[in-house]
Design a protein around this motif. Structure first.
Motif, PDB file in Angstrom:
ATOM      1  N   ASP A 103       0.834  -1.204   0.000  1.00 50.21           N
ATOM      2  CA  ASP A 103       0.000   0.000   0.000  1.00 50.21           C
ATOM      3  C   ASP A 103       0.870   1.257   0.000  1.00 50.21           C
ATOM      4  N   LEU A 104       1.891   1.253   0.836  1.00 47.01           N
ATOM      5  CA  LEU A 104       2.797   2.394   0.917  1.00 47.01           C
ATOM      6  C   LEU A 104       3.555   2.578  -0.393  1.00 47.01           C
ATOM      7  N   PHE A 105       4.081   1.491  -0.922  1.00 46.04           N
ATOM      8  CA  PHE A 105       4.839   1.544  -2.173  1.00 46.04           C
ATOM      9  C   PHE A 105       3.959   2.049  -3.319  1.00 46.04           C
ATOM     10  N   THR A 106       2.737   1.570  -3.397  1.00 49.01           N
ATOM     11  CA  THR A 106       1.802   1.994  -4.437  1.00 49.01           C
ATOM     12  C   THR A 106       1.537   3.493  -4.334  1.00 49.01           C
ATOM     13  N   GLU A 107       1.327   3.968  -3.136  1.00 51.87           N
ATOM     14  CA  GLU A 107       1.067   5.400  -2.922  1.00 51.87           C
ATOM     15  C   GLU A 107       2.277   6.242  -3.324  1.00 51.87           C
ATOM     16  N   ILE A 108       3.463   5.780  -2.954  1.00 50.03           N
ATOM     17  CA  ILE A 108       4.697   6.483  -3.329  1.00 50.03           C
ATOM     18  C   ILE A 108       4.847   6.506  -4.848  1.00 50.03           C
ATOM     19  N   GLU A 109       4.632   5.378  -5.488  1.00 51.65           N
ATOM     20  CA  GLU A 109       4.771   5.296  -6.942  1.00 51.65           C
ATOM     21  C   GLU A 109       3.757   6.191  -7.658  1.00 51.65           C
ATOM     22  N   LYS A 110       2.549   6.284  -7.143  1.00 51.52           N
ATOM     23  CA  LYS A 110       1.552   7.167  -7.739  1.00 51.52           C
ATOM     24  C   LYS A 110       2.032   8.617  -7.682  1.00 51.52           C
ATOM     25  N   MET A 111       2.554   9.015  -6.544  1.00 53.91           N
ATOM     26  CA  MET A 111       3.024  10.394  -6.382  1.00 53.91           C
ATOM     27  C   MET A 111       4.263  10.661  -7.235  1.00 53.91           C
ATOM     28  N   LYS A 112       5.142   9.680  -7.297  1.00 53.08           N
ATOM     29  CA  LYS A 112       6.356   9.848  -8.102  1.00 53.08           C
ATOM     30  C   LYS A 112       6.034   9.979  -9.589  1.00 53.08           C
ATOM     31  N   ALA A 113       4.915   9.442 -10.013  1.00 54.68           N
ATOM     32  CA  ALA A 113       4.552   9.469 -11.428  1.00 54.68           C
ATOM     33  C   ALA A 113       3.973  10.810 -11.869  1.00 54.68           C
ATOM     34  N   THR A 114       3.764  11.716 -10.922  1.00 56.30           N
ATOM     35  CA  THR A 114       3.203  13.015 -11.287  1.00 56.30           C
ATOM     36  C   THR A 114       4.290  13.941 -11.815  1.00 56.30           C
ATOM     37  N   GLU A 115       3.894  14.845 -12.673  1.00 60.46           N
ATOM     38  CA  GLU A 115       4.822  15.833 -13.217  1.00 60.46           C
ATOM     39  C   GLU A 115       5.351  16.750 -12.116  1.00 60.46           C
ATOM     40  N   ALA A 116       4.507  17.062 -11.148  1.00 58.23           N
ATOM     41  CA  ALA A 116       4.919  17.948 -10.049  1.00 58.23           C
ATOM     42  C   ALA A 116       6.067  17.331  -9.255  1.00 58.23           C
ATOM     43  N   PHE A 117       5.987  16.040  -8.994  1.00 58.17           N
ATOM     44  CA  PHE A 117       7.067  15.385  -8.248  1.00 58.17           C
ATOM     45  C   PHE A 117       8.361  15.413  -9.046  1.00 58.17           C
ATOM     46  N   GLU A 118       8.275  15.079 -10.325  1.00 54.12           N
ATOM     47  CA  GLU A 118       9.472  15.068 -11.171  1.00 54.12           C
ATOM     48  C   GLU A 118      10.124  16.445 -11.201  1.00 54.12           C
ATOM     49  N   GLN A 119       9.309  17.480 -11.315  1.00 55.48           N
ATOM     50  CA  GLN A 119       9.836  18.843 -11.349  1.00 55.48           C
ATOM     51  C   GLN A 119      10.470  19.214 -10.013  1.00 55.48           C
ATOM     52  N   MET A 120       9.801  18.877  -8.917  1.00 52.06           N
ATOM     53  CA  MET A 120      10.337  19.190  -7.589  1.00 52.06           C
ATOM     54  C   MET A 120      11.651  18.451  -7.351  1.00 52.06           C
ATOM     55  N   LYS A 121      11.716  17.203  -7.759  1.00 51.24           N
ATOM     56  CA  LYS A 121      12.936  16.418  -7.582  1.00 51.24           C
ATOM     57  C   LYS A 121      14.080  17.029  -8.382  1.00 51.24           C
ATOM     58  N   LYS A 122      13.788  17.418  -9.608  1.00 52.76           N
ATOM     59  CA  LYS A 122      14.813  18.009 -10.459  1.00 52.76           C
ATOM     60  C   LYS A 122      15.334  19.311  -9.851  1.00 52.76           C
ATOM     61  N   ILE A 123      14.449  20.166  -9.416  1.00 55.67           N
ATOM     62  CA  ILE A 123      14.841  21.446  -8.815  1.00 55.67           C
ATOM     63  C   ILE A 123      15.653  21.222  -7.547  1.00 55.67           C
ATOM     64  N   THR A 124      15.215  20.300  -6.716  1.00 51.13           N
ATOM     65  CA  THR A 124      15.934  20.013  -5.474  1.00 51.13           C
ATOM     66  C   THR A 124      17.335  19.499  -5.768  1.00 51.13           C
ATOM     67  N   GLN A 125      17.447  18.590  -6.713  1.00 48.39           N
ATOM     68  CA  GLN A 125      18.759  18.043  -7.038  1.00 48.39           C
ATOM     69  C   GLN A 125      19.679  19.098  -7.646  1.00 48.39           C
ATOM     70  N   LEU A 126      19.140  19.962  -8.492  1.00 44.32           N
ATOM     71  CA  LEU A 126      19.948  21.048  -9.049  1.00 44.32           C
ATOM     72  C   LEU A 126      20.392  22.010  -7.944  1.00 44.32           C
ATOM     73  N   SER A 127      19.500  22.320  -7.026  1.00 47.96           N
ATOM     74  CA  SER A 127      19.840  23.201  -5.903  1.00 47.96           C
ATOM     75  C   SER A 127      20.942  22.590  -5.050  1.00 47.96           C
ATOM     76  N   GLU A 128      20.819  21.299  -4.789  1.00 46.24           N
ATOM     77  CA  GLU A 128      21.843  20.625  -3.985  1.00 46.24           C
ATOM     78  C   GLU A 128      23.181  20.583  -4.715  1.00 46.24           C
ATOM     79  N   THR A 129      23.136  20.440  -6.035  1.00 46.52           N
ATOM     80  CA  THR A 129      24.363  20.457  -6.830  1.00 46.52           C
ATOM     81  C   THR A 129      25.070  21.795  -6.666  1.00 46.52           C
ATOM     82  N   LEU A 130      24.325  22.886  -6.834  1.00 45.65           N
ATOM     83  CA  LEU A 130      24.937  24.205  -6.692  1.00 45.65           C
ATOM     84  C   LEU A 130      25.378  24.469  -5.251  1.00 45.65           C
ATOM     85  N   ALA A 131      24.624  23.995  -4.295  1.00 48.69           N
ATOM     86  CA  ALA A 131      24.957  24.245  -2.894  1.00 48.69           C
ATOM     87  C   ALA A 131      26.304  23.643  -2.512  1.00 48.69           C
ATOM     88  N   THR A 132      26.670  22.550  -3.157  1.00 46.58           N
ATOM     89  CA  THR A 132      27.911  21.857  -2.786  1.00 46.58           C
ATOM     90  C   THR A 132      29.053  22.080  -3.767  1.00 46.58           C
TER      91      THR A 132
END
Length: 183
Positions: A103-132
């Motif tokens: 149930d937990l995995f299914t819920e996580i996968e549903k959220m990960k499949a959204t465009e909003a999650f992909e965009q947030m992940k990309k922005i966070t990773q880019l921010s962390e790249t610049l931060a370090t």
């Protein structure tokens, strides 16, 4: 040093995902035997008292790495606000005691499949790249693209460039450089 997302951003994202989930199909990946075994287990940590804080939650979510989630997913979904939103959704159909890692995995996968999650992940990773990353004119052509992708203003980009020009032997990360502008 990891960048933390504001609670409001996470809350907004979780609300958006609740809406978008009905419209998003998840992709089925071949699961290992260890993953399949885990998915059949109940989420006992929710009821046995071991769910104390975000560290314990992240430890439980990290068990799903066996099923393909990554460190970013563990960090994001291991927040109390994320888990609360997922639990509200999951307990509409099942009692808390009946919930499984599936149930937990299914819920996580549903959220990960959204465009909003992909965009947030990309922005966070880019921010962390610049931060370090240590600021350098040698890498500026690559780094400016990251600043632009993150939506940095032309003024901020110009300030960073001027700083690098005046400090050719710079040893500060971009985060440290940006923080020095605030002083």
């Amino acid at each position: 040093m990891k960048t933390r997302l504001p609670i409001l951003l996470v809350t907004f994202f979780m609300a958006y995902c609740s809406y978008a989930q009905e419209q998003t199909a998840t992709v089925e990946l071949p699961l290992t035997e260890q993953c399949k075994s885990l998915l059949n287990k109940k989420l006992d940590f929710l009821i046995d008292g071991s769910f104390q804080d975000e560290k314990s939650l992240q430890r439980e979510i990290a068990r799903l790495k066996e099923c393909g989630i990554d460190d970013y997913d563990v960090s994001f979904f291991g927040r109390m606000s994320s888990m609360s939103a997922m639990l509200r959704k999951m307990t509409k159909e099942k009692q808390l005691e009946q919930l499984t890692f599936q149930d937990l995995f299914t819920e996580i996968e549903k959220m990960k499949a959204t465009e909003a999650f992909e965009q947030m992940k990309k922005i966070t990773q880019l921010s962390e790249t610049l931060a370090t990353r240590v600021g350098s004119l040698k890498n500026w052509n690559e780094d400016i693209k990251i600043f632009q992708e993150l939506g940095a203003s032309k003024n901020v980009i110009a300030q960073v460039f001027e700083y690098l020009e005046s400090h050719p032997q710079n040893s500060k990360t971009y985060q440290e450089i940006l923080e020095s502008f605030k002083k």
